[in-house]
Design a protein around this motif. Structure first.
Motif: not given
Length: 214
Positions: A48-52, A55-57, A83-86, A92-95
C-alpha cells in the motif's frame, strides 16, 4: 497510475499417522485415519506504499480451514500489516503484527483470538543474491479453554539460495524453535511448558506470474 505489487497465494499441509504394532495392541479399536490432519488456506497481500519510500507497508489477509480425523476442526481468518525498511545496501528489517480468529467445530470454548508480533532481519550474503535470515516473535492465544490459552516465544533462522538448485526451483532451509507456556492445565497444578523444534525446506518458483500476481 502507479499500481502496487500484489500476491495471491494458497497453501496446503497434510499429515498422516501410521500406527505401530505396539500401538495397535494397546488400542485395537484405533484407526490411523482418526489422527489425520489437513490444512488449507488462501490469502492475498497488497503493498500500500510506494517502493521509493523509506518504509514499505504491506497488508495481508488469509482464510483457512483445518481438518482432523476426516472431519472439520476449525476455520480461521487472519489479518496483518508488515513493514520493511532497508539497512545499508544488503540488509532488510521487517516488523509484522497480526490478529487471527479461530473458530472450533469440536468444542466452541476452544475458539480463540490470537495476536502475534514478529521482527526479522535478512542479509544478502553474496553477489549471487543468497539470503540469510534470523527472526523472533511473541504470540498470545486467548481462549475460554485452559487447553488453548497460552503465550509463546518464537525464533527462526534460515538460508535461501537465489539461483535454482532443483530444476527451475529455488531452495530454502530453516530451523524454527517455539516455547509455549500454558498458565493453567488440567494435567498439572503449575501450568505446562512445551518446546517445539522443526527443520523446514521451502521450494519456490520465482519465475511464475499471472496478470501481475506472482
Amino acid at each position: 497510475y502507479d499500481s502496487q505489487p500484489a500476491t495471491l497465494f494458497a497453501g496446503m499441509a497434510v499429515q498422516r499417522v501410521v500406527l505401530s504394532p505396539d500401538a495397535k495392541d494397546q488400542a485395537p479399536e484405533a484407526n490411523a485415519a482418526d489422527y489425520a490432519f489437513d490444512a488449507l488456506e488462501v490469502g492475498y497481500s497488497q503493498v500500500v506504499s510506494s517502493w521509493d519510500e523509506d518504509v514499505v507497508i504491506r497488508l495481508d489477509g488469509i482464510v483457512g480451514r483445518n481438518r482432523y480425523g476426516q472431519a472439520p476442526l476449525s476455520n480461521y481468518v487472519r489479518g496483518g500489516v508488515v513493514t520493511n525498511w532497508a539497512i545499508g545496501d544488503r540488509s532488510l528489517a521487517t516488523v509484522a503484527a497480526s490478529l487471527e480468529r479461530q473458530v472450533r467445530f469440536d468444542e466452541s470454548d476452544r475458539s480463540a483470538w490470537v495476536t502475534r508480533l514478529d521482527a526479522r532481519r535478512i542479509w544478502q550474503v553474496n553477489d549471487r543474491g543468497d539470503i540469510f535470515g534470523i527472526g523472533g516473535g511473541v504470540r498470545r492465544a486467548h481462549s475460554d479453554s485452559i487447553e488453548i490459552e497460552n503465550d509463546a516465544v518464537l525464533f527462526s533462522i534460515d538460508y535461501t539460495w537465489e539461483e535454482p538448485v532443483i530444476g527451475p526451483a529455488t531452495l530454502g532451509i530453516g530451523l524454527d524453535l517455539e516455547y509455549q507456556n500454558y498458565p493453567a492445565s488440567p494435567y498439572t497444578t503449575d501450568g505446562r511448558q512445551d518446546m517445539f523444534a522443526a527443520l523446514t525446506a521451502t521450494i519456490g518458483a520465482p519465475g511464475w506470474n499471472f496478470y501481475g500476481f506472482g
